[in-house]
Write a protein that holds these residues in place. Structure first.
Motif, PDB file in Angstrom:
ATOM      1  N   LYS A  19       0.841  -1.209   0.000  1.00  0.00           N
ATOM      2  CA  LYS A  19       0.000   0.000   0.000  1.00  0.00           C
ATOM      3  C   LYS A  19       0.871   1.251   0.000  1.00  0.00           C
ATOM      4  CE  LYS A  19      -4.247  -1.469   0.034  1.00  0.00           C
ATOM      5  NZ  LYS A  19      -5.113  -1.224  -1.091  1.00  0.00           N
ATOM      6  N   HIS A  20       1.958   1.237   0.772  1.00  0.00           N
ATOM      7  CA  HIS A  20       2.864   2.390   0.823  1.00  0.00           C
ATOM      8  C   HIS A  20       3.501   2.635  -0.541  1.00  0.00           C
ATOM      9  CE1 HIS A  20       5.610   5.321   2.483  1.00  0.00           C
ATOM     10  NE2 HIS A  20       6.620   4.653   1.958  1.00  0.00           N
ATOM     11  N   LYS A  21       3.928   1.575  -1.199  1.00  0.00           N
ATOM     12  CA  LYS A  21       4.533   1.709  -2.529  1.00  0.00           C
ATOM     13  C   LYS A  21       3.506   2.190  -3.552  1.00  0.00           C
ATOM     14  CE  LYS A  21       8.294  -1.569  -1.942  1.00  0.00           C
ATOM     15  NZ  LYS A  21       8.892  -2.832  -2.360  1.00  0.00           N
ATOM     16  N   GLU A  22       2.278   1.693  -3.456  1.00  0.00           N
ATOM     17  CA  GLU A  22       1.227   2.144  -4.364  1.00  0.00           C
ATOM     18  C   GLU A  22       0.925   3.627  -4.166  1.00  0.00           C
ATOM     19  OE1 GLU A  22      -2.042  -0.510  -3.609  1.00  0.00           O
ATOM     20  OE2 GLU A  22      -1.226  -2.066  -4.925  1.00  0.00           O
ATOM     21  N   LYS A  23       0.915   4.079  -2.905  1.00  0.00           N
ATOM     22  CA  LYS A  23       0.674   5.497  -2.613  1.00  0.00           C
ATOM     23  C   LYS A  23       1.810   6.351  -3.178  1.00  0.00           C
ATOM     24  CE  LYS A  23      -0.227   8.896   1.014  1.00  0.00           C
ATOM     25  NZ  LYS A  23       0.146   9.951   0.133  1.00  0.00           N
ATOM     26  N   ALA A  24       3.048   5.894  -3.016  1.00  0.00           N
ATOM     27  CA  ALA A  24       4.201   6.633  -3.550  1.00  0.00           C
ATOM     28  C   ALA A  24       4.102   6.747  -5.069  1.00  0.00           C
ATOM     29  CB  ALA A  24       5.507   5.962  -3.138  1.00  0.00           C
ATOM     30  N   LEU A  25       3.717   5.667  -5.733  1.00  0.00           N
ATOM     31  CA  LEU A  25       3.562   5.695  -7.185  1.00  0.00           C
ATOM     32  C   LEU A  25       2.439   6.639  -7.583  1.00  0.00           C
ATOM     33  CD1 LEU A  25       4.228   4.659 -10.018  1.00  0.00           C
ATOM     34  CD2 LEU A  25       2.638   2.766  -9.595  1.00  0.00           C
ATOM     35  N   LYS A  26       1.306   6.560  -6.885  1.00  0.00           N
ATOM     36  CA  LYS A  26       0.172   7.436  -7.182  1.00  0.00           C
ATOM     37  C   LYS A  26       0.558   8.899  -6.987  1.00  0.00           C
ATOM     38  CE  LYS A  26      -4.638   8.259  -5.984  1.00  0.00           C
ATOM     39  NZ  LYS A  26      -5.772   7.888  -5.138  1.00  0.00           N
ATOM     40  N   ASP A  27       1.265   9.209  -5.896  1.00  0.00           N
ATOM     41  CA  ASP A  27       1.709  10.584  -5.640  1.00  0.00           C
ATOM     42  C   ASP A  27       2.652  11.070  -6.737  1.00  0.00           C
ATOM     43  OD1 ASP A  27       0.213  10.566  -3.317  1.00  0.00           O
ATOM     44  OD2 ASP A  27       1.941  10.330  -1.977  1.00  0.00           O
ATOM     45  N   GLN A  30       0.713  11.756  -9.926  1.00  0.00           N
ATOM     46  CA  GLN A  30      -0.054  12.991  -9.778  1.00  0.00           C
ATOM     47  C   GLN A  30       0.854  14.214  -9.965  1.00  0.00           C
ATOM     48  OE1 GLN A  30      -1.918  13.465  -5.924  1.00  0.00           O
ATOM     49  NE2 GLN A  30      -3.502  14.793  -6.780  1.00  0.00           N
ATOM     50  N   LYS A  31       2.042  14.169  -9.360  1.00  0.00           N
ATOM     51  CA  LYS A  31       3.010  15.262  -9.514  1.00  0.00           C
ATOM     52  C   LYS A  31       3.414  15.399 -10.977  1.00  0.00           C
ATOM     53  CE  LYS A  31       7.356  14.678  -8.917  1.00  0.00           C
ATOM     54  NZ  LYS A  31       8.705  14.393  -8.510  1.00  0.00           N
ATOM     55  N   ASN A  32       3.713  14.281 -11.631  1.00  0.00           N
ATOM     56  CA  ASN A  32       4.118  14.314 -13.042  1.00  0.00           C
ATOM     57  C   ASN A  32       3.023  14.900 -13.920  1.00  0.00           C
ATOM     58  OD1 ASN A  32       6.577  13.143 -12.389  1.00  0.00           O
ATOM     59  ND2 ASN A  32       5.880  11.087 -12.851  1.00  0.00           N
ATOM     60  N   THR A  33       1.786  14.559 -13.639  1.00  0.00           N
ATOM     61  CA  THR A  33       0.664  15.109 -14.399  1.00  0.00           C
ATOM     62  C   THR A  33       0.572  16.614 -14.217  1.00  0.00           C
ATOM     63  OG1 THR A  33      -0.554  13.028 -14.248  1.00  0.00           O
ATOM     64  CG2 THR A  33      -1.847  15.008 -14.720  1.00  0.00           C
ATOM     65  N   LEU A  34       0.724  17.084 -12.980  1.00  0.00           N
ATOM     66  CA  LEU A  34       0.678  18.529 -12.721  1.00  0.00           C
ATOM     67  C   LEU A  34       1.804  19.260 -13.443  1.00  0.00           C
ATOM     68  CD1 LEU A  34      -0.174  18.556  -8.903  1.00  0.00           C
ATOM     69  CD2 LEU A  34      -1.629  19.381 -10.759  1.00  0.00           C
ATOM     70  N   VAL A  35       3.018  18.715 -13.380  1.00  0.00           N
ATOM     71  CA  VAL A  35       4.170  19.356 -14.044  1.00  0.00           C
ATOM     72  C   VAL A  35       3.961  19.365 -15.553  1.00  0.00           C
ATOM     73  CG1 VAL A  35       6.651  19.154 -14.520  1.00  0.00           C
ATOM     74  CG2 VAL A  35       5.808  18.871 -12.179  1.00  0.00           C
ATOM     75  N   ASN A  36       3.560  18.233 -16.134  1.00  0.00           N
ATOM     76  CA  ASN A  36       3.346  18.176 -17.584  1.00  0.00           C
ATOM     77  C   ASN A  36       2.235  19.120 -18.035  1.00  0.00           C
ATOM     78  OD1 ASN A  36       5.296  16.413 -18.780  1.00  0.00           O
ATOM     79  ND2 ASN A  36       4.308  14.720 -17.724  1.00  0.00           N
ATOM     80  N   THR A  37       1.176  19.226 -17.248  1.00  0.00           N
ATOM     81  CA  THR A  37       0.089  20.149 -17.580  1.00  0.00           C
ATOM     82  C   THR A  37       0.585  21.587 -17.571  1.00  0.00           C
ATOM     83  OG1 THR A  37      -1.566  18.626 -16.696  1.00  0.00           O
ATOM     84  CG2 THR A  37      -2.212  20.947 -16.885  1.00  0.00           C
ATOM     85  N   LYS A  38       1.381  21.948 -16.573  1.00  0.00           N
ATOM     86  CA  LYS A  38       1.936  23.305 -16.484  1.00  0.00           C
ATOM     87  C   LYS A  38       2.873  23.570 -17.660  1.00  0.00           C
ATOM     88  CE  LYS A  38       1.414  26.263 -14.179  1.00  0.00           C
ATOM     89  NZ  LYS A  38       0.579  27.469 -14.483  1.00  0.00           N
ATOM     90  N   TRP A  52      11.369  22.078 -21.431  1.00  0.00           N
ATOM     91  CA  TRP A  52      11.890  20.955 -20.661  1.00  0.00           C
ATOM     92  C   TRP A  52      12.207  21.375 -19.230  1.00  0.00           C
ATOM     93  CZ3 TRP A  52      16.664  22.560 -19.170  1.00  0.00           C
ATOM     94  CH2 TRP A  52      17.370  23.413 -20.027  1.00  0.00           C
ATOM     95  N   VAL A  53      12.330  20.366 -18.392  1.00  0.00           N
ATOM     96  CA  VAL A  53      12.778  20.567 -17.015  1.00  0.00           C
ATOM     97  C   VAL A  53      13.908  19.592 -16.751  1.00  0.00           C
ATOM     98  CG1 VAL A  53      12.194  20.315 -14.569  1.00  0.00           C
ATOM     99  CG2 VAL A  53      10.575  21.410 -16.133  1.00  0.00           C
ATOM    100  N   GLY A 181       9.271  24.622  -8.883  1.00  0.00           N
ATOM    101  CA  GLY A 181      10.129  24.194  -7.765  1.00  0.00           C
ATOM    102  C   GLY A 181       9.315  23.627  -6.633  1.00  0.00           C
ATOM    103  N   GLY A 182       8.199  24.261  -6.336  1.00  0.00           N
ATOM    104  CA  GLY A 182       7.311  23.762  -5.292  1.00  0.00           C
ATOM    105  C   GLY A 182       6.721  22.405  -5.655  1.00  0.00           C
ATOM    106  N   GLU A 183       6.302  22.255  -6.900  1.00  0.00           N
ATOM    107  CA  GLU A 183       5.738  20.972  -7.344  1.00  0.00           C
ATOM    108  C   GLU A 183       6.780  19.860  -7.327  1.00  0.00           C
ATOM    109  OE1 GLU A 183       2.683  19.873  -7.901  1.00  0.00           O
ATOM    110  OE2 GLU A 183       1.933  21.868  -7.415  1.00  0.00           O
ATOM    111  N   LEU A 184       7.996  20.172  -7.787  1.00  0.00           N
ATOM    112  CA  LEU A 184       9.034  19.140  -7.875  1.00  0.00           C
ATOM    113  C   LEU A 184       9.482  18.650  -6.502  1.00  0.00           C
ATOM    114  CD1 LEU A 184      11.213  20.592 -10.771  1.00  0.00           C
ATOM    115  CD2 LEU A 184       9.597  18.680 -10.881  1.00  0.00           C
TER     116      LEU A 184
END
Length: 187
Positions: A19-27, A30-38, A52-53, A181-184
């Motif tokens: 469950k911990h590993k699944e949460k880390a992957l999900k998080d 989610q971060k990658n989606t936010l960065v790519n959208t931005k 690029w970043v 920077g905050g998102e990363l």
């Protein structure tokens, strides 16, 4: 119970670990989606050909000192139609190969090159790479955390024509780099 108890504890611990590993992957997703959208939003607003970043990371250790090797990799890249991706060329690159440009970003937060042909514009050792990758104009911004820790670079490039961004656009990109920077730094 001497046999069943440890087995049950082992099963429960394994499920908690999964469950911990699944949460880390999900998080992370989610971060990658936010960065790519931005990045997509910035690319579209500025009609950029490549965005690029790059992020710094520990690339192992030196032998025999054991000191950390500082490297960077391009973790995010979006390109327009008819623009070549360069992401695979910028993986595990020693910081020492780009020390002039990275040092400038650390101190000044930006590298502005509206025209790589103009010899009066400082390119901080990036002209050769720009020529190799068909980049005509580039705008690089230090990505720093709220605490001021330099964690990477946001790059906006134009490959089809030279573009001179306005000071308002540059100021806006400085803000966007701070927000990235905050998102990363999340998860």
């Amino acid at each position: 119970t001497a046999i069943v108890g440890p087995i049950v504890v082992g099963i429960v611990n394994k499920r908690v670990e999964i469950k911990h590993k699944e949460k880390a992957l999900k998080d992370s997703l989610q971060k990658n989606t936010l960065v790519n959208t931005k990045l997509e939003e910035i690319k579209d607003n500025l009609k950029a050909d490549r965005i690029w970043v790059m992020q710094f990371h520990n690339g192992g250790t030196f032998y025999p000192t054991g000191k950390s090797i500082q490297k960077f990799s391009m973790f995010y890249e979006l390109v327009s139609q008819d623009t070549t991706s360069v992401q695979s060329q910028f993986q595990n690159i020693p910081v020492s190969l780009f020390s002039k440009s990275i040092n400038h970003l650390l101190e000044e937060d930006t590298i502005i090159v509206p025209d790589f042909r103009d010899e009066k514009i400082a390119t901080y050792g990036l002209k050769h790479v720009a020529d190799e990758n068909g980049c005509k104009s580039a705008y690089l911004f230090a990505i720093k955390t709220i605490e001021g820790k330099f964690v990477g670079t946001l790059g906006i490039e134009y490959t089809h024509k030279r573009i001179n961004l306005s000071q308002d656009e540059i100021n806006h990109l400085l803000i966007e780099a701070t927000m990235l920077g905050g998102e990363l730094m999340k998860a």
